[in-house]
Design a protein around this motif. Structure first.
Motif, PDB file in Angstrom:
ATOM      1  N   VAL A 181       0.855  -1.198   0.000  1.00 14.90           N
ATOM      2  CA  VAL A 181       0.000   0.000   0.000  1.00 14.90           C
ATOM      3  C   VAL A 181       0.886   1.241   0.000  1.00 14.90           C
ATOM      4  O   VAL A 181       2.028   1.215   0.465  1.00 14.90           O
ATOM      5  CB  VAL A 181      -0.929   0.023   1.227  1.00 14.90           C
ATOM      6  N   GLY A 182       0.378   2.335  -0.543  1.00 20.47           N
ATOM      7  CA  GLY A 182       1.144   3.566  -0.602  1.00 20.47           C
ATOM      8  C   GLY A 182       1.005   4.391   0.658  1.00 20.47           C
ATOM      9  O   GLY A 182       0.177   4.109   1.533  1.00 20.47           O
ATOM     10  N   ASN A 183       1.854   5.425   0.764  1.00 21.76           N
ATOM     11  CA  ASN A 183       1.810   6.347   1.909  1.00 21.76           C
ATOM     12  C   ASN A 183       1.837   5.590   3.239  1.00 21.76           C
ATOM     13  O   ASN A 183       1.000   5.804   4.116  1.00 21.76           O
ATOM     14  CB  ASN A 183       0.556   7.231   1.834  1.00 21.76           C
ATOM     15  N   ASN A 184       2.831   4.706   3.378  1.00 18.43           N
ATOM     16  CA  ASN A 184       2.886   3.841   4.552  1.00 18.43           C
ATOM     17  C   ASN A 184       3.946   4.258   5.558  1.00 18.43           C
ATOM     18  O   ASN A 184       4.073   3.638   6.608  1.00 18.43           O
ATOM     19  CB  ASN A 184       3.132   2.394   4.118  1.00 18.43           C
ATOM     20  N   GLY A 185       4.755   5.272   5.242  1.00 18.08           N
ATOM     21  CA  GLY A 185       5.761   5.756   6.171  1.00 18.08           C
ATOM     22  C   GLY A 185       7.166   5.246   5.920  1.00 18.08           C
ATOM     23  O   GLY A 185       8.112   5.696   6.575  1.00 18.08           O
ATOM     24  N   LYS A 186       7.342   4.304   4.984  1.00 20.80           N
ATOM     25  CA  LYS A 186       8.675   3.754   4.740  1.00 20.80           C
ATOM     26  C   LYS A 186       9.652   4.836   4.288  1.00 20.80           C
ATOM     27  O   LYS A 186      10.775   4.930   4.784  1.00 20.80           O
ATOM     28  CB  LYS A 186       8.636   2.653   3.660  1.00 20.80           C
ATOM     29  N   GLY A 187       9.222   5.636   3.310  1.00 14.58           N
ATOM     30  CA  GLY A 187      10.107   6.667   2.768  1.00 14.58           C
ATOM     31  C   GLY A 187      10.494   7.709   3.802  1.00 14.58           C
ATOM     32  O   GLY A 187      11.643   8.169   3.833  1.00 14.58           O
ATOM     33  N   THR A 188       9.556   8.073   4.668  1.00 15.84           N
ATOM     34  CA  THR A 188       9.851   9.054   5.709  1.00 15.84           C
ATOM     35  C   THR A 188      10.843   8.494   6.719  1.00 15.84           C
ATOM     36  O   THR A 188      11.759   9.190   7.175  1.00 15.84           O
ATOM     37  CB  THR A 188       8.549   9.479   6.420  1.00 15.84           C
ATOM     38  N   LEU A 189      10.681   7.216   7.066  1.00 15.38           N
ATOM     39  CA  LEU A 189      11.617   6.583   7.989  1.00 15.38           C
ATOM     40  C   LEU A 189      13.016   6.510   7.366  1.00 15.38           C
ATOM     41  O   LEU A 189      14.022   6.712   8.061  1.00 15.38           O
ATOM     42  CB  LEU A 189      11.121   5.188   8.349  1.00 15.38           C
ATOM     43  N   ILE A 209       6.574  16.452   8.254  1.00 15.28           N
ATOM     44  CA  ILE A 209       7.343  15.564   9.124  1.00 15.28           C
ATOM     45  C   ILE A 209       8.664  15.200   8.458  1.00 15.28           C
ATOM     46  O   ILE A 209       9.746  15.301   9.057  1.00 15.28           O
ATOM     47  CB  ILE A 209       6.539  14.299   9.469  1.00 15.28           C
ATOM     48  N   LYS A 210       8.582  14.772   7.194  1.00 13.74           N
ATOM     49  CA  LYS A 210       9.781  14.393   6.453  1.00 13.74           C
ATOM     50  C   LYS A 210      10.613  15.599   6.056  1.00 13.74           C
ATOM     51  O   LYS A 210      11.850  15.583   6.186  1.00 13.74           O
ATOM     52  CB  LYS A 210       9.377  13.594   5.207  1.00 13.74           C
ATOM     53  N   ASP A 211       9.966  16.623   5.580  1.00 11.87           N
ATOM     54  CA  ASP A 211      10.693  17.770   5.018  1.00 11.87           C
ATOM     55  C   ASP A 211      11.249  18.714   6.078  1.00 11.87           C
ATOM     56  O   ASP A 211      12.248  19.401   5.836  1.00 11.87           O
ATOM     57  CB  ASP A 211       9.763  18.566   4.078  1.00 11.87           C
ATOM     58  N   ASP A 212      10.625  18.738   7.261  1.00  7.78           N
ATOM     59  CA  ASP A 212      11.022  19.720   8.275  1.00  7.78           C
ATOM     60  C   ASP A 212      11.425  19.049   9.594  1.00  7.78           C
ATOM     61  O   ASP A 212      12.591  19.083  10.001  1.00  7.78           O
ATOM     62  CB  ASP A 212       9.874  20.696   8.509  1.00  7.78           C
ATOM     63  N   TYR A 213      10.472  18.391  10.265  1.00  4.70           N
ATOM     64  CA  TYR A 213      10.707  17.908  11.620  1.00  4.70           C
ATOM     65  C   TYR A 213      11.925  16.983  11.722  1.00  4.70           C
ATOM     66  O   TYR A 213      12.776  17.141  12.607  1.00  4.70           O
ATOM     67  CB  TYR A 213       9.484  17.155  12.136  1.00  4.70           C
ATOM     68  N   LEU A 214      12.001  15.998  10.809  1.00  2.00           N
ATOM     69  CA  LEU A 214      13.054  14.984  10.908  1.00  2.00           C
ATOM     70  C   LEU A 214      14.410  15.485  10.431  1.00  2.00           C
ATOM     71  O   LEU A 214      15.392  14.732  10.469  1.00  2.00           O
ATOM     72  CB  LEU A 214      12.655  13.730  10.125  1.00  2.00           C
TER      73      LEU A 214
END
Length: 602
Positions: free
Chosen positions: A284-292, A410-415
């Motif tokens: 499934v898409g938009n699952n958080g893998k890329g952000t992690l 979250i990905k672009d700023d927080y992390l």
């Protein structure tokens, strides 16, 4: 490490240089005078060594600048040459003055003052030709590590002789390879290189960098004792966020959030032998893998990771980036990926020595240390179906989808925020570890990871899927290979009409390997026959269910399943036996009595 910045006044520099010059010149002059006329090369060697010995006794603050080193060393050398010329009568044999430092002298300066070393690519015995020349970095973002950049070494060499030619730099490189001390990268699993020092995982103490401890990469995040948890409220949507809650939200499977923290810690602890590659799996898409993965890259540092998809691992030149990184992090793998050769994949995971082919350069034998993370939207097919491959695979399922509620900030700023990363680093060093917080040396395997691995084994290996489908349904205690293969072909045609079943010999090999971990069935020797005895007397109803023509009762023309499923049997077969059947009831037959047709079928 010498610091070549403006750390002292000109007067102090002059006094210090004069003292070092006088002491070194006195020593070398006395020795040279006692020996009489010497070749120019020996004079250069003696003067340079004497001077660098003097400089080596100074503190980093007092070490002279490159300009002072060049000027003083040239002055010393020319003074020594003048003393030697006084002993030489022939004008043609007198030494001419030196106007610049020789390539050999520059190489010695790089070794003594800049800690240039030869890094062995493995802690095992390998040919010295495979060594990498590297220089210690004393300041800047890479402080405390060694760089193998030729540009960096050349730029440093030019600080001592600005007119170095291309050929002279080749001479410097040759001298460095001959004279630089040989070292290996620090393999201590508890020493973690972070932005501001070397963290000892066991004692939880941060130590200053040390040139004697060799590392080519480090995390670009500072270690901050008791770093505070960062809680952020978004100014527009009002969402209250912190990294612990976010990772907890990525999976509802027990143990998976804790495993994700362990993997984050493993990314910055490359010399722990994890023995696993993390396979982030979701359809499934938009699952958080890329952000992690973005968080992992930020933790390990932008120069300390590379992306090599599974399909590239067996290709020539594809592994060269491994020489400069501590982690492989891949966001996407192509759907339908097929891995024909898994040797590099397995060697990378278990830190075995591999040969890396480099474009236009000599291949090197290299031992990669670090974690590999591969993101998958579909399970890849691998030709290698051995247990040694499956033991290296840690499938981490991402079964949630955040479609419609994405928070890209979250990905672009927080992390990417410094304080968030500092807390994440502190957390993986002090808290992560599902069984032993702050002291783990292997990755946990929650039930969800084992479940997906078993699904993958069946998906990647039709023989295994077939066996798992039928192993509980067989009635016979002796299953001939010919029967099992006929059933396999019929089953395969029903579940994969467009596919091609494996040939008979490969089927038997794969099945026997699968049986090694089966507690119900076994085959100790696939080449030996076993007497049928009474172990195939009952009807095997799968014959009727899958219309196995070769096994139908040839004398019965009706449709009764029991009667149809009682074939005419041979006296013996090669095949699989049910565990628990007394060996005396299944006496083996010598291979010479095996039916010729069955031998040919195998």
């Amino acid at each position: 490490m010498p610091n070549f910045g403006p750390s002292r006044s000109d007067a102090d520099a002059t006094n210090q240089d004069s003292t070092a010059f006088a002491e070194a010149l006195m020593t070398v002059s006395t020795d040279l005078a006692a020996e009489g006329p010497l070749p120019r090369g020996q004079i250069i060697e003696r003067v340079t060594t004497a001077y660098l010995d003097q400089v080596g006794q100074l503190s980093a603050v007092d070490t002279p600048s490159p300009r002072d080193v060049e000027r003083t060393l040239l002055t010393m050398l020319n003074e020594a040459l003048m003393l030697q010329n006084a002993e030489i009568r022939s004008a043609q044999e007198k030494h001419f003055p030196a106007r610049s430092l020789t390539p050999w002298q520059v190489a010695q300066i790089l070794i003594r003052l800049h800690h240039v070393i030869r890094v062995s690519p493995s802690n095992k015995s390998v040919d010295r030709e495979y060594d990498i020349t590297a220089m210690y970095v004393s300041s800047g973002p890479a402080e405390g590590t060694y760089t193998s950049s030729e540009d960096a070494i050349r730029a440093t060499a030019r600080r001592y002789n600005v007119g170095i030619s291309v050929n002279e730099f080749k001479e410097i490189e040759a001298a460095l390879r001959e004279d630089a001390p040989r070292r290996t990268v620090c393999a201590d699993a508890d020493k973690i290189f972070v932005r501001n020092g070397i963290f000892d995982y066991k004692t939880k103490v941060l130590h200053p960098f040390d040139p004697s401890i060799v590392s080519m990469r480090k995390s670009h995040v500072d270690y901050v004792p008791d770093a505070p948890k960062v809680v952020i409220t978004h100014p527009e949507d009002g969402t209250v966020w912190d990294i612990e809650s976010w990772i907890e939200e990525l999976s509802d499977e027990p143990g998976i959030p804790e495993l994700l923290w362990e993997i984050l810690g493993a990314i910055i602890r490359p010399h722990v032998r994890w023995g696993k590659a993390a396979w982030f799996y979701s359809e499934v898409g938009n699952n958080g893998k890329g952000t992690l993965c973005a968080l992992m890259r930020n933790l390990v540092g932008h120069e300390s990771h590379t992306s090599i998809p599974l399909s590239e691992l067996g290709k020539e030149f594809a592994l060269e980036p491994l020489m400069k990184v501590n982690a492989i992090i891949v966001d996407e793998n192509d759907v339908g990926t097929y891995i024909d050769k898994a040797a590099n994949l397995k060697a990378i995971v278990t830190n075995d020595v591999i040969q890396i082919n480099r474009k236009y350069r000599m291949p090197v034998a290299f031992q990669f240390y670090g974690l590999m993370v591969q993101c998958l939207n579909e399970m890849p097919r691998v030709k290698d179906k051995s247990g040694s491959l499956y033991r290296r695979q840690l499938f981490v399922p991402f079964e949630k989808s955040f479609t419609g509620r994405e928070r890209k900030y979250i990905k672009d700023d927080y992390l990417a925020r410094r304080d968030v990363l500092e807390y994440a680093l502190w957390y993986v060093l002090h808290v992560a570890g599902s069984t032993t917080p702050g002291s783990y040396y292997q990755l946990s395997e929650p039930e969800a990871t084992r479940r997906v691995l078993e699904e993958y084994k069946e998906w990647n290996d039709p023989v295994r899927a077939y066996w798992n489908e039928f192993r509980e349904r067989f009635v016979w205690d002796l299953l001939p290979f010919t029967f099992l293969y006929d059933l396999y072909k019929a089953w395969f045609a029903s579940v994969n009409p467009s596919g091609s079943p494996v040939e008979h010999k490969r089927f038997v090999q794969d099945l026997v390997q699968i049986l090694q971990t089966d507690d119900q069935w076994y085959c100790t020797d696939k080449s030996r026959s076993v007497r049928t005895s009474t172990h195939m007397d009952e009807p095997e109803l799968l014959i009727h269910e899958y219309e196995l023509k070769s096994w139908l009762n040839p004398t019965y023309k009706g449709m009764d399943p029991d009667m149809r499923s009682k074939p005419v049997l041979q006296l013996n077969y090669r095949g699989v036996r049910r565990a628990g059947v007394a060996p005396s009831t299944l006496p083996p037959i010598a291979p010479t009595t095996i039916d010729p047709e069955e031998r040919a079928a195998a």
